[in-house]
Design a protein around this motif. Structure first.
Motif, short mmCIF file in Angstrom:
data_model
loop_
_atom_site.label_atom_id
_atom_site.label_comp_id
_atom_site.label_asym_id
_atom_site.label_seq_id
_atom_site.Cartn_x
_atom_site.Cartn_y
_atom_site.Cartn_z
N LYS A 101 2.10 7.49 -6.27
CA LYS A 101 1.13 8.52 -6.65
C LYS A 101 1.52 9.88 -6.07
O LYS A 101 1.41 10.91 -6.74
N PHE A 102 1.98 9.86 -4.83
CA PHE A 102 2.36 11.10 -4.15
C PHE A 102 3.56 11.75 -4.84
O PHE A 102 3.62 12.97 -4.99
N HIS A 159 2.36 1.88 -3.41
CA HIS A 159 1.34 2.45 -4.30
C HIS A 159 1.17 3.95 -4.02
O HIS A 159 1.19 4.77 -4.94
N GLU A 160 0.96 4.26 -2.73
CA GLU A 160 0.65 5.63 -2.36
C GLU A 160 1.84 6.56 -2.56
O GLU A 160 1.66 7.72 -2.96
N TYR A 184 0.84 -1.21 0.00
CA TYR A 184 0.00 0.00 0.00
C TYR A 184 0.87 1.25 0.00
O TYR A 184 0.61 2.20 -0.76
N CYS A 230 -5.11 0.16 4.20
CA CYS A 230 -5.48 -0.62 3.01
C CYS A 230 -6.69 -1.48 3.36
O CYS A 230 -6.55 -2.67 3.63
#
Length: 320
Positions: free
Chosen positions: A272-273, A268-269, A265, A308
């Motif tokens: 994107k960040f 992933h985050e 998780y 998550c």
């Protein structure tokens, strides 16, 4: 300093007086009031943990560190100490057991994670080498690795031709997490890797990339960032910040698998960040990472937070 000490004991005295009054008024001890008045999950478990640690009773204080096999007997002893009839209050034992499994499990999880972190990568160990080669296969299934020592490792974000030197900070924990991500979430891991290689190794030309409005993406070293995010996850775990998350997603003891899912998780985050932050170059990595860390910590301060939720066995928390 003297004033602070006096204030501490004064507040402690008031708190004990309040607990005594509440027991007389409700006919229930603090553990009962928490279990009956607080919904399952982090809110309840953290209150139970605080109550047990702050208790004058040695039994209650040590209950948060017993062996998992001793939890049932410990609950029986607590019920006896508090003069609670289990036949009249059957739900209390079930609720306490769920809380203690989470509390003890979190403590054991730290030990398991620490053991992996302290174990260095050993190129003479066949198991270590097999894991490393599997990492390549999962991330680059259509590209054979030409040799164990190869510049190809840079294609998945290692710094040199032998990845073993990059695992020094996090030991085997970094490799375990990277392999878990690459194997269990292969499509996402390969996509993140592909994005991280922009623009040097992208399948798009520079012109095509700009047309797709992805020109803001600044590349980073996938494997090195994965090890760095492992460090972030580790520190969140050891500091206790991840209690909120694990107590909400694990109906019983959180395990290494839960930790690795959390790592996925975070990868992933962070990806994107990173794109949202639009850094000028890789030299801004520490700034972006610190800002990301603060955002995650802020989220974890919400007692209902599950980082998550799609990994959660939430149905197992009902009525526990």
């Amino acid at each position: 300093m003297l004033i602070q000490v006096c204030l501490y004991f004064y507040c402690k005295f008031l708190w004990r007086c309040l607990k005594f009054v509440m027991r007389k008024l409700t006919g229930r001890c603090e553990l009962q009031r928490i279990c009956y008045n607080t919904k399952p999950g982090a809110s309840r478990t953290m209150k139970i943990e605080t109550s047990l640690r702050a208790s004058k009773s040695k039994l209650l204080q040590t209950s948060v560190s017993v062996h998992p096999d001793a939890i049932e007997k410990t609950i029986e002893d607590i019920m006896e100490l508090k003069n609670i009839n289990p036949d009249i209050n059957p739900q209390l034992g079930i609720s306490l057991q769920a809380c203690l499994l989470q509390i003890v499990g979190y403590r054991n999880l730290i030990a398991d994670v620490e053991k992996l972190r302290r174990e260095p990568y050993d190129s003479e160990n066949p198991q270590h080498e097999e894991m490393l080669l599997k990492l390549w296969t999962f991330l680059k299934p259509n590209t054979p690795l030409e040799s164990r020592i190869s510049k190809q490792w840079c294609e998945i974000g290692f710094q040199g031709d032998d990845p073993k030197t990059d695992f020094r900070g996090m030991g085997l924990l970094g490799l375990y997490n990277l392999q878990y991500f690459a194997e269990r979430d292969a499509t996402a891991a390969q996509q993140v890797l592909s994005d991280s290689l922009h623009p040097k190794c992208s399948k798009f030309s520079k012109t095509e990339w700009e047309k797709k409005r992805m020109d803001k993406a600044i590349g980073y070293s996938f494997a090195i960032v994965g090890i760095n995010i492992t460090d972030l996850a580790y520190n969140l775990l050891v500091s206790g910040a991840l209690k909120t998350h694990f107590y909400n997603i694990a109906p019983e003891a959180p395990t290494l698998c839960h930790f690795q899912q959390t790592f996925c998780y975070l990868m992933h985050e962070f990806h994107k960040f990173w794109i949202e932050e639009d850094p000028m170059d890789i030299m801004e990595f520490n700034r972006v990472r610190e800002k990301f860390r603060k955002r995650i910590i802020k989220q974890l301060q919400n007692p209902d937070m599950a980082l998550c939720p799609h990994f959660a066995a939430s149905e197992g928390l009902i009525n526990m």
